[in-house]
Design an enzyme around this catalytic site. Structure first.
Site, mmCIF file in Angstrom:
data_model
loop_
_atom_site.group_PDB
_atom_site.id
_atom_site.type_symbol
_atom_site.label_atom_id
_atom_site.label_comp_id
_atom_site.label_asym_id
_atom_site.label_seq_id
_atom_site.Cartn_x
_atom_site.Cartn_y
_atom_site.Cartn_z
ATOM 1 C CB SER A 273 -0.877 -0.036 1.253
ATOM 2 O OG SER A 273 -1.779 0.993 1.238
ATOM 3 C CB ALA A 348 -3.844 -9.138 -4.566
ATOM 4 C CG PHE A 813 0.995 -7.941 -28.816
ATOM 5 C CD1 PHE A 813 0.988 -9.288 -29.134
ATOM 6 C CD2 PHE A 813 1.466 -7.558 -27.574
ATOM 7 C CE1 PHE A 813 1.432 -10.234 -28.224
ATOM 8 C CE2 PHE A 813 1.916 -8.492 -26.653
ATOM 9 C CZ PHE A 813 1.893 -9.833 -26.976
ATOM 10 C CG LEU A 1274 -1.939 -19.627 -38.571
ATOM 11 C CD1 LEU A 1274 -1.748 -21.032 -38.039
ATOM 12 C CD2 LEU A 1274 -3.375 -19.448 -39.019
ATOM 13 C CD GLU A 1276 -2.094 -9.197 -38.231
ATOM 14 O OE1 GLU A 1276 -2.354 -8.012 -38.033
ATOM 15 O OE2 GLU A 1276 -1.913 -9.677 -39.368
HETATM 16 C C1 LIG Z 1 -1.278 -5.520 -6.953
HETATM 17 C C2 LIG Z 1 -2.161 -5.322 -5.759
HETATM 18 C C3 LIG Z 1 -3.424 -5.860 -5.788
HETATM 19 C C4 LIG Z 1 -4.278 -5.666 -4.698
HETATM 20 N N1 LIG Z 1 -5.526 -6.210 -4.746
HETATM 21 C C5 LIG Z 1 -6.373 -6.026 -3.707
HETATM 22 C C6 LIG Z 1 -7.693 -6.548 -3.748
HETATM 23 O O1 LIG Z 1 -8.098 -7.210 -4.713
HETATM 24 N N2 LIG Z 1 -8.497 -6.313 -2.698
HETATM 25 C C7 LIG Z 1 -8.080 -5.584 -1.612
HETATM 26 O O2 LIG Z 1 -8.847 -5.413 -0.705
HETATM 27 N N3 LIG Z 1 -6.851 -5.096 -1.553
HETATM 28 C C8 LIG Z 1 -5.987 -5.274 -2.571
HETATM 29 N N4 LIG Z 1 -4.732 -4.740 -2.511
HETATM 30 C C9 LIG Z 1 -4.356 -3.914 -1.357
HETATM 31 C C10 LIG Z 1 -3.680 -4.731 -0.287
HETATM 32 O O3 LIG Z 1 -4.600 -5.548 0.354
HETATM 33 C C11 LIG Z 1 -3.068 -3.779 0.718
HETATM 34 O O4 LIG Z 1 -2.146 -2.980 0.039
HETATM 35 C C12 LIG Z 1 -2.345 -4.499 1.816
HETATM 36 O O5 LIG Z 1 -3.182 -5.289 2.541
HETATM 37 C C13 LIG Z 1 -1.582 -3.539 2.726
HETATM 38 O O6 LIG Z 1 -0.758 -4.285 3.597
HETATM 39 P P1 LIG Z 1 0.817 -4.016 3.711
HETATM 40 O O7 LIG Z 1 1.326 -4.915 4.764
HETATM 41 O O8 LIG Z 1 1.465 -4.148 2.418
HETATM 42 O O9 LIG Z 1 0.822 -2.511 4.167
HETATM 43 P P2 LIG Z 1 1.963 -1.449 4.041
HETATM 44 O O10 LIG Z 1 1.982 -0.893 2.674
HETATM 45 O O11 LIG Z 1 3.242 -1.973 4.539
HETATM 46 O O12 LIG Z 1 1.415 -0.360 5.061
HETATM 47 C C14 LIG Z 1 0.215 0.289 4.810
HETATM 48 C C15 LIG Z 1 -0.162 1.247 5.924
HETATM 49 O O13 LIG Z 1 -0.537 0.530 7.089
HETATM 50 C C16 LIG Z 1 0.121 1.019 8.231
HETATM 51 N N5 LIG Z 1 0.369 -0.107 9.117
HETATM 52 C C17 LIG Z 1 0.737 -1.340 8.756
HETATM 53 N N6 LIG Z 1 0.773 -2.150 9.834
HETATM 54 C C18 LIG Z 1 0.434 -1.408 10.878
HETATM 55 C C19 LIG Z 1 0.283 -1.688 12.265
HETATM 56 N N7 LIG Z 1 0.500 -2.895 12.748
HETATM 57 N N8 LIG Z 1 -0.071 -0.667 13.073
HETATM 58 C C20 LIG Z 1 -0.292 0.559 12.585
HETATM 59 N N9 LIG Z 1 -0.161 0.877 11.289
HETATM 60 C C21 LIG Z 1 0.179 -0.100 10.437
HETATM 61 C C22 LIG Z 1 1.387 1.636 7.701
HETATM 62 O O14 LIG Z 1 1.832 2.653 8.590
HETATM 63 C C23 LIG Z 1 0.959 2.184 6.371
HETATM 64 O O15 LIG Z 1 0.431 3.465 6.513
HETATM 65 C C24 LIG Z 1 -3.851 -4.920 -3.572
HETATM 66 C C25 LIG Z 1 -2.556 -4.380 -3.552
HETATM 67 C C26 LIG Z 1 -1.710 -4.576 -4.626
HETATM 68 C C27 LIG Z 1 -0.340 -3.992 -4.596
#
Ligand SMILES: Cc1cc2nc3c(=O)[nH]c(=O)nc-3n(C[C@H](O)[C@H](O)[C@H](O)COP(=O)(O)OP(=O)(O)OC[C@H]3O[C@@H](n4cnc5c(N)ncnc54)[C@H](O)[C@@H]3O)c2cc1C
Ligand code: FES
Ligand code: FES
Length: 1345
Positions: A273, A348, A813, A1274, A1276
């Site tokens: 995120s 995801a 493509f 073939l 296209e």
């Molecule tokens: C390609 C892709 C596809 C996705 N598809 C989906 C989908 O289909 N559906 C969906 O719902 N989501 C989807 N997501 C989003 C994904 O679920 C979230 O990005 C993910 O869950 C965030 O978790 P992270 O550990 O990576 O967070 P990070 O990016 O590491 O952190 C995100 C935020 O959370 C805070 N944080 C994290 N842990 C804590 C904690 N313990 N206490 C306080 N603050 C905290 C951080 O400070 C930061 O601000 C997708 C993301 C990507 C990149």
């Protein structure tokens, strides 16, 4: 707590080797570290956002608590290298190599023909490899799950899955599912004579030859890392970068102190995120706190009332924890967990779920969150902790809305999440609808929970929460309150829908668009929940013999299908082709399913693409600055700030171009005016790519908007804004014919554009030589001669000083025909000015923003026909959205008009087409070149006629198809025999007529799910419509050791042209392919080449290679005659001794092709490819989702040079076509800015989109003397066959509308997204939603077709 000012050492392992990184920058990703620091270029960059899987690697960690090693796949583009302290990373290079030992995964993906361009292959290999490390005999479900996050734009996935399936313990014999019979035994050749049976093959590879999987050969987890994990060092580790500091405390106490000290610093877990926000939205955090080493955040505890999961657990771990708990608990207690599990399967891809943490997911509070709505309705509690102590807050609507009073305090962190058990008489459900079934962000997600007063249907508690319908996850709290105490019946449903629509209101201009669809989903989900709960209630009532059970409404049998979700299944199918003649020598590879010559190198990551070339001395990077306005005068360009950015060397503007700045109306770098958002204005040159990119944001450009600004075809027509004159073809007397017909129908068709989405973005490396202003250009292009010529004119130096090299292209493509010359030329100007080599690699966002794609089309038709369905007159007018410059738009319009009649002979025709000039990036060549868009209009006409005549569309198709030798609209003689054979075989092989009946039966029994089936014929003309384009050359050298170097004018784009050329050379020289090699395509060896396009690359280059080989063989003939028993090596040695030249140029003068547009006649194409495809789908009328049940393709390949490659082309093109017609949707803002600039917003098909049963058969050969060994191009044609899915969906929608007495014909819009389908299935819910007057709001996006 120590806080050193110097950086700690980062220690991790890569492929068994210890890496100690000092002064590592926290902003550097693992991908960048692998590629640049370690020179491991097998791991690819394709999107940088975690959305494509090209950068997948395996990470292994020792868990000191369980003492187990955990292996998981991740996307290296999102992982900060600092997060890897103590981890072991395995990349594709560590899995196996052709020089040492191949891993079975690598061998099998290559030999099963699962690689074409090979750019996605290392990622695929790593996903499968990780799966096998955890499950050596994976189930098919596990395989599908492992590959969910990996995109491939070439293969259509079927062969990749087939290779994976060879490891699966589930049976893998003949793929005719469930029948227990082999396809060959059960009348697979029904239509063919029994004598032909022996010629038909269904195996494209021999799995008996595969290496067995031997887990003992895998790299072991480094013992040093196990020791590190066991003796955990509680020291805080700090890594200082140029702008960012990464702090990784070893204890919870230290973490909390750090959080108190740096309350603004985010916690970085999966970075899925934070990472994308930092990259694309400019978020910046000078301090990042990494809690990865804090074991308290990973604890899980089960209590009698619920489950507490550490916030640091990954979503993949959460999934496993929930699955385990669900298996232990009674159903009534596991409702919330089941609902979460359901969404965790589609959230995801596997890699993201391995990285993303539960805490990160909750705290990110993405409006589209899949899990937060369920957690909220499930009464989840967040356990917070800070230096001051612990406290709990509910995960409720206030928290989700971000109210400060309900939120974490800056110094607090989320320690764990408590999810209570559900109770008896309580039901929890989850819903989501996305553009496609898997690996796509939901348009709307929802969590719903109801608790009844025990033994009754009276609501005691109701909770409904939605994602995707506003800036935050939204609760329909007030509506739920009002419904407490009500009975669960239809009246309640009605009122609930009204209340919820009112409370969860979505303005017409809401970001993300699709407003009416989302409104409909809000209540459609509610209906599904209502039905599901009612069904469960009725079961409980029965179980507990509840009195008054008659008060529970009956559910009609027809309605039950509303409750079933489409299952994810691994596709099966049979690929059928004609085997080579039994007398053909074994050595002769022509006609055999030979593996792609680079297949194994693709699979080991050893295949080099343009950006994999090592850094050269003094190399600089370039990044492009593009227009932010759609049509404006450039008032000023201020470079001063950009030039001050550290590392910046120069900024290249139009003034720096020594020669010509492109064409007058298509400039390389904008001068005074910009014509679209994304037009290139200047380019920054800097020491690193990051510096160059950063500096682009500092270039200050002032604009003055100009009028008119045109984006849509409608506006272009209004302003008479066209790129070229109208193209027209006419036959018969259309006006007269219209007067004599029984009925006339008029209609419109809109076909959206398409992004090429080649996995390798545009890139070039220009290296100056020391003498004579010579330049070497390495570029990813389909047309190196065009790059060479453009660079020459841009720099004002002769063509002979410039050598353009193409080793291989990661997918083209059509998108790499014209545009690479622009990038090559701008980079060359940079080289010219600075004297340095320049590397230019577009990131995905820029690639999608700058380069155009397939032309969107608006078509109007008027069709006159008899009640029998015989069409007498057809008038079609098409407008293409060409964008701001001409590019290929004129040719695309011509091709479209020439090909519009498709397979039909209609005596009175008028086809007109024009390319509109709009203020959008210029659209360009794309596989099929106008045919896939235009012919959709023709086929839509047929569907409209069928609806009016009350006949099935296939009857109208058959009735109007060419039957005998005749003339096309451009008066070329045409024999439809093979076309008819394809049609009949397809009808037969797909058992079309019996399945049509089954579809009807199904539709009678199901109200909320409908099936549709369609069969589409195809006549596709191959080649360019100009003689000069039909030529090719080759250069073949034989060296004194007998080895042969083949060069030709075609480029390897993944279509296997080099493999086919070696097959040709092998046959001609009568030596095995192992003697042969192709090094690259280069303008120095074969000059003045034609773009590898229009399906004829192998065709014409094959003839040139043949010619060169024949010349050589002729020269060798006397020697061979003299010593017929000699070996090839002996003959070559003798030839050298006798001073016989062992090098020859081959040339093919090509086909004659011409078109006289004045007279409307010509011979524009050398030959046709015929085919037919039948597809069956099932749609969910409540969500608009669809499932592809089965596709059968019959294609006339004549005598295929290589059936594996040809079938691969057909399958890949079909899936790409399916994407065009069903999921791929470009979204433009009202200001002309492309929103859909990555895999999140632009959905190309994934492995779960492949039809459940997918059969392809090549029609047994009929000779075509024109082409090399009577083969056909073939590349296209399969694209258009994807429309069979579109028409099957249309068939299902028509069934819905017939049943509901709504007009069966409706404006056809492609792609048939869930939004289109849902809104066409009108029902009480679509009628209930509020509709906005378009004049009252500014929409978020505009339709440009
Ligand atoms: C390609 C892709 C596809 C996705 N598809 C989906 C989908 O289909 N559906 C969906 O719902 N989501 C989807 N997501 C989003 C994904 O679920 C979230 O990005 C993910 O869950 C965030 O978790 P992270 O550990 O990576 O967070 P990070 O990016 O590491 O952190 C995100 C935020 O959370 C805070 N944080 C994290 N842990 C804590 C904690 N313990 N206490 C306080 N603050 C905290 C951080 O400070 C930061 O601000 C997708 C993301 C990507 C990149
Ligand atoms: S997922 Fe990393 S490059 Fe696409
Ligand atoms: S082979 Fe998969 S993207 Fe080309």
């Amino acid at each position: 707590m120590p806080c050193p000012s110097t950086s700690d050492e980062l220690v991790f392992f890569v492929n068994g080797r210890k890496v100690i990184a000092r002064n590592v920058d926290p902003e550097v990703t693992l991908l960048s570290f692998l590629r640049k620091n370690l020179r491991l270029t097998g791991t690819k960059y394709a999107c940088g956002r975690g959305g494509c899987g090209a950068c997948t690697v395996m990470v292994s960690r020792h868990d000191p608590a369980s003492r187990e090693i955990r292996h998981f796949s991740i996307t290296a583009c999102l992982v900060p290298v600092c997060s890897l302290h103590g981890a072991a990373v395995t990349t594709v290079e560590g899995v196996g190599s052709i020089n040492t030992r191949l891993h079975p995964v690598q061998e099998r993906i290559a030999k099963s023909h699962g690689t074409q361009c090979g750019f996605c292959t290392p990622g695929m290999v790593m996903s499968m490899y990780t799966l096998l490390r955890n499950h050596p005999e994976p189930s098919e479900e596990q395989l599908m799950e492992a590959l969910q996050g990996n995109l491939c734009r070439c293969t259509g996935y079927r062969p990749i899955l087939a290779s994976g399936r060879t490891f699966s313990k589930e049976s893998y014999g003949c793929q005719q599912k469930g029948t227990g019979l082999c396809c060959l035994d059960q009348g697979e050749n029904d239509s063919s004579s029994p004598s032909r049976k022996s010629d038909i093959c269904t195996e494209l590879f021999a799995k008996e030859e595969f290496l067995p999987l031997d887990p003992t050969q895998d790299l072991i987890f480094p013992p040093e890392l196990s020791r590190m994990a066991e003796n955990s060092d509680e020291r805080t580790l700090t890594f200082h970068g140029e702008r960012v500091t990464w702090i990784s405390p070893g204890t919870l106490k230290d973490l909390l102190e750090l959080k108190a000290k740096h309350p603004e610093a985010p916690l970085i877990l999966g970075n899925t995120s934070l990472g994308p926000a930092m990259k694309s939205q400019g978020h910046f955090h000078p301090i990042l706190l990494s809690p990865a080493r804090i074991s308290e955040l990973s604890l899980v505890s089960k209590t009698s009332d619920g489950l507490t999961i550490g916030a640091g657990c990954s979503l993949a771990q959460v999934k496993d924890i929930l699955a385990e708990r669900v298996s232990q608990l009674p159903e009534e207690n596991a409702q919330t967990y089941r609902a979460l599990l359901k969404h965790l399967k589609s959230l995801a891809g596997q890699q993201i779920r391995n990285m993303a943490s539960l805490g990160g997911h909750i705290i990110s509070r993405h409006c589209y969150s899949d899990l937060n709505p369920i957690l909220a309705v499930g009464n989840t509690t967040l356990n917070l902790i800070s230096k001051e102590g612990k406290r709990q807050i509910p995960l409720n609507q206030h928290f989700l809305a971000g109210l400060a009073s309900a939120d974490l305090k800056p110094e607090e962190i989320l320690e764990s999440v408590h999810i209570p058990h559900s109770q008896k008489w309580e039901f929890v459900s989850a819903f989501r609808q996305a553009q496609c079934q898997q690996n796509a962000l939901p348009d709307v997600s929802a969590g719903m929970r109801v608790r009844f007063k025990e033994g009754t249907n009276t609501i005691e508690e109701l909770s409904i929460v939605y994602g995707g319908v506003g800036a935050a996850t939204i609760s329909a709290h007030k509506s739920c309150q009002q419904l407490v105490g009500r009975c669960w019946n239809e009246l309640l449903l009605d009122e609930a829908c009204r209340l919820v629509l009112d409370e969860v209101s979505l303005p017409g201009s809401a970001p993300g668009g699709r407003v009416e669809f989302k409104r409909t989903l809000i209540i459609s989900f509610l209906f599904k929940f209502y039905l599901g709960v009612l069904q469960e209630l009725k079961k409980l009532v029965k179980l507990f013999s509840v009195p008054d059970s008659h008060r529970y409404p009956e559910i009609s049998e027809q309605f039950l299908s509303a409750l079933e979700d489409f299952p994810v299944t691994i596709p099966r199918g049979v690929q059928t082709y004609q085997s080579v003649d039994s007398h053909q020598p074994l050595r002769d590879p022509v006609g055999r399913p030979i593996m792609h010559v680079s297949g194994l190198k693709h699979a080991t990551g050893e295949a080099m693409f343009c950006d994999d070339l090592p850094m050269v001395d003094k190399e600089l990077f370039m990044a492009l600055v593009t227009s932010t306005r759609a049509h404006a005068k450039i008032i000023s360009i201020d470079l001063s700030e950009a030039l001050e950015v550290p590392g910046v060397v120069d900024v290249i503007t139009a003034k720096d171009i020594p020669g010509t700045n492109g064409a007058e109306d298509d400039k390389l770098l904008a001068v005074d005016e910009v014509l679209c958002v994304g037009q290139i204005i200047c380019a920054v040159v800097a020491e690193t790519d990051v510096q160059a990119k950063r500096a682009t944001e500092k270039v200050k450009i002032t604009y003055e908007d100009l009028e008119p600004i045109i984006f849509t075809i409608e506006d272009a027509i209004k302003h008479n804004s066209f790129l070229c004159p109208e193209k027209k073809l006419e036959q018969g007397n259309i006006e007269e014919a219209f007067e004599r017909v029984d009925q006339i129908v008029e209609g419109e068709v809109h076909v959206g554009g398409q992004e090429h989405f080649y996995m390798e973005t545009q890139r070039a490396l220009v290296i100056p030589k020391t003498e004579d202003r010579e330049l070497d250009i390495y570029v990813s292009t389909q047309d190196p001669a065009h790059v060479q010529k453009t660079v020459s004119s841009t720099l004002g130096i002769p063509i002979n000083r410039i050598t353009c090299h193409v080793k291989r292209v990661g997918g083209g493509f059509g998108g790499k025909v014209g545009r690479p010359a622009v990038f090559g030329a701008i980079a060359a100007v940079g080289t010219f000015k600075t004297g340095h080599p320049i590397r230019l690699v577009l990131d995905r966002e820029d690639d999608m923003l700058i380069t155009g794609g397939r032309h969107p089309l608006f078509g109007k038709y008027k069709v006159g026909f008899m009640n029998s369905g015989r069409i007498k007159a057809l008038d079609i007018e098409c407008y293409l959205n060409g964008g701001c410059t001409l590019d290929d738009s004129e040719q695309v319009t011509e091709f479209l008009i020439l090909k519009l009649e498709n397979a039909y002979k209609i005596r009175n025709l008028r086809f007109r087409g024009r390319a509109c000039m709009t203020n959008l990036p210029s659209n360009t060549a794309f596989r099929g070149f106008g045919f896939p868009q235009g012919t959709l209009v023709t086929e839509s006409c047929i569907t409209a006629v069928a609806a009016k005549c009350g006949l099935p569309p296939e009857k109208i198709r058959e009735k109007n198809m060419y039957k005998t030798v005749d003339k096309t609209i451009y008066k070329q003689a045409f024999n439809p025999e093979t076309l008819i054979r394809c049609w009949n075989e397809c009808l037969d092989k797909s058992s079309f007529h019996s399945r049509r009946k089954q579809v009807e039966e199904f539709n009678k029994k199901n109200y909320w799910k409908k099936k549709g089936i369609a069969i589409i014929p195809m006549k596709f003309s191959v080649g360019f419509a100009a003689t000069s384009y039909h030529q090719a050359a080759a250069l073949v050298h034989i060296y004194t050791d007998g080895s042969v170097l083949v060069t030709h004018g075609g480029n390897e784009l993944g279509q296997g042209i080099h493999t086919k050329m070696l097959q040709v050379a092998s046959r001609e020289l009568q030596i095995p392919m192992s003697y042969m090699h192709i090094c690259e395509t280069s303008t120095a060896t074969v000059p003045n080449t034609i773009a590898t396009a229009a399906s004829i690359g192998s065709d014409v280059n094959g003839r040139a290679v043949q010619n060169a080989c024949q010349i050589l063989l002729k020269r060798l003939e006397p020697i061979i005659k003299k010593s017929p028993e000699g070996t090839w090596e002996d003959w070559i040695e003798a030839a050298f001794e006798q001073r016989i030249s062992l090098s020859a140029t081959g040339y093919f003068r090509g086909y004659k092709a011409f078109m006289d547009w004045e007279k409307g006649e010509g011979d524009p194409f050398p030959y046709y490819v015929y085919g037919a495809a039948c597809s069956e789908v099932e749609i969910d009328c409540l969500t608009g989702a669809h499932k592809k049940i089965r596709t059968d393709i019959v294609m006339d390949a004549c005598c295929s040079l290589n059936p594996a490659i040809d079938i691969g082309q057909i399958e890949g093109a079909f899936i790409q076509g399916m994407g065009l017609y069903t999921t791929e949707e470009l979204k433009y803002s009202p200001e002309g800015v492309l929103y859909s600039r990555g895999p999140d917003e632009y959905k190309i098909p994934t492995s779960t989109d492949v039809p459940e049963e997918f059969n392809v058969s090549l029609l047994p050969s009929t000779q075509t003397p024109l082409t090399i060994y009577s083969s056909k191009g073939l590349g296209e044609s399969g694209m258009f066959l994807g429309s069979s899915v579109f028409f099957a969906i249309a068939d299902a929608v028509a069934a819905v509308r017939r049943e509901r007495d709504t007009a069966e014909d409706f404006t056809a819009r492609s792609p048939a997204t869930p939004e289109q389908v849902r809104m066409a299935c009108v029902d009480r819910f679509t009628e209930m939603i509020p509709r906005d007057d378009p004049k009252t709001f500014k929409p978020w996006c505009i339709p440009i077709a």
